[in-house]
Design an enzyme around this catalytic site. Structure first.
Site, PDB file in Angstrom:
ATOM      1  CE1 TYR A 199     -28.117  72.421 -60.422  1.00 35.20           C
ATOM      2  CE2 TYR A 199     -28.524  73.598 -62.497  1.00 35.20           C
ATOM      3  CZ  TYR A 199     -27.991  72.894 -61.491  1.00 35.20           C
ATOM      4  OH  TYR A 199     -26.096  72.077 -62.446  1.00 35.20           O
ATOM      5  CD  GLU A 255     -24.600  71.266 -59.546  1.00 37.62           C
ATOM      6  OE1 GLU A 255     -25.121  70.512 -60.056  1.00 37.62           O
ATOM      7  OE2 GLU A 255     -24.024  70.936 -58.233  1.00 37.62           O
TER       8      GLU A 255
END
Length: 392
Positions: free
Chosen positions: A109, A197
């Site tokens: 991530y 993101e």
């Protein structure tokens, strides 16, 4: 403003962020043709909506043939995809993104956010990316690594390499990650983004890094500098009331309460919502009419508030500075009559020409409850909303 995944990847690709090849499709036939153009033996068909968690909701599917990609698109298009971020009503899928597949060794991530505490753009990363990142952040927050970026020096290679090591990357992947993070930061800055993101950031079996998914959000106040980004706005993905508000130059955000709020000034609007909550009520919206509100704008604001069937009472909280209280009072009276206001209306006025403003409201003959101060206004509107809810 948010973008779809395919739009975010267009912008990231321009900044040098590695992304996979993909083609947008709005019909099953287009999806099948897209897979044929991409070639290969693996494709991913992704529903395009402004919400995360698409994989959990069935909006990301693997296809082995072009025909299968078309079949998957047919099942997705026109349906309402429900994810943890859409709520129970879901969002309609109007387009899909057909992307080439890749062999994944690991998922990471990586994100960029504006950290209010440090007042800096901050890299947020986790060695465990993918669909369970929310659970990791909630249950094992120590796994989340943050790096604040100095606005003068930018993201330093040292910071990027240290973060790569924290993510358990080694060898050539460390340099790959440093270049990836630098390109992502560049895309963030040059487009005036507020959030980026990449989840997951894939480490392929060949040791390459590639953004499998991408989300970008932007500062609406800076969109005039970025016509390419502004053109990516998808009104279908936004609340129709917020779109109408934008047409009238109103700052409106829909919430889930039952007390409509109309205020001039963002700070005063936030304070109004806070004191409603403190008094036991729930605001139905944030609505800032601005300092130069006229009768037309006030009428549009009332129409927005009343379009929400959950609103049981309205609180108007105006501090007359540039806009005098008598002018806003005339606007309130005219607007209330025009929209045929049938629910309780509490008004708190303060500032220039406040005495004249209160006289206008009192003489209107409308069901307007005057409030002496903000605390009094909140108490009265919460009680009025409760009575209206019981009556309906």
């Amino acid at each position: 403003m948010k973008t779809h995944e395919y739009q975010a990847k267009q912008l990231l690709r321009m900044a040098g962020v590695p992304v996979l090849r993909g083609i947008l499709a709005t019909s099953p036939l287009e999806a099948e043709d897209a897979a044929r153009q991409l070639g290969g033996d693996t494709f991913v068909v992704k529903a395009q909506i402004h919400a995360g968690g698409r994989g959990k909701g069935g909006g990301v599917k693997l296809a082995r043939t072009a025909a299968e990609a078309g079949d998957l698109a047919e099942r997705m298009l026109g349906t309402r995809l429900k994810t943890p971020q859409t709520g129970p009503e879901g969002q309609e899928v109007r387009k899909v993104y057909v992307e080439e597949g890749c062999r994944i060794a690991r998922e990471i991530y990586l994100g960029l956010v504006l950290d209010r505490e440090t007042r800096r753009v901050t890299l947020v990363a986790c060695a465990e990316g993918g669909m369970e990142i929310e659970e990791v952040a909630r249950e094992r927050p120590e796994k989340i690594v943050r790096v604040a970026i100095d606005p003068i020096t930018g993201l330093s290679p040292f910071q990027a390499r240290r973060l790569a090591q924290a993510l358990r990357l080694d060898g050539a992947a460390v340099g790959e990650f440093a270049r990836f993070a630098a390109a992502l930061y560049e895309a963030f800055l040059t487009n005036d983004a507020t959030m980026a993101e990449i989840n997951p950031l894939a480490v392929t079996e060949g040791g390459k890094l590639v953004a499998l998914d991408a989300k970008l959000a932007f500062d609406d106040n800076a969109l005039w500098r970025h016509p390419r980004v502004a053109a990516m706005r998808d009104p279908w993905e936004e609340d129709p009331r917020e779109n109408r508000a934008r047409e009238h130059d109103l700052q409106y955000i829909a919430l889930d309460g039952d007390i409509g709020c109309m205020v001039n000034g963002a700070g005063l609007a936030m304070a109004t919502m806070d004191i409603i909550r403190l008094s036991g009520g729930r605001p139905a919206n944030f609505l800032d009419v601005g300092g130069g509100a006229d009768e037309k704008k006030v009428t549009a604001a009332f129409s927005l508030l009343l379009a929400d069937p959950n609103v049981h009472a309205v609180l108007v909280n105006i501090f007359g500075g540039i806009m005098k209280c008598d002018v806003i009072a005339n606007g309130i009276v005219a607007a209330a009559r025009q929209v045929k206001l049938s629910i309780p209306l509490v008004v708190r006025l303060e500032g220039t020409h406040v005495k004249q403003g209160k006289q206008i409201l009192a003489a209107s003959g409308l069901r307007i409850v005057a409030a002496d101060d903000l605390g009094d206004a909140a108490t009265k509107v919460v009680a009025a909303a409760a009575r209206q809810a019981r009556a309906s």
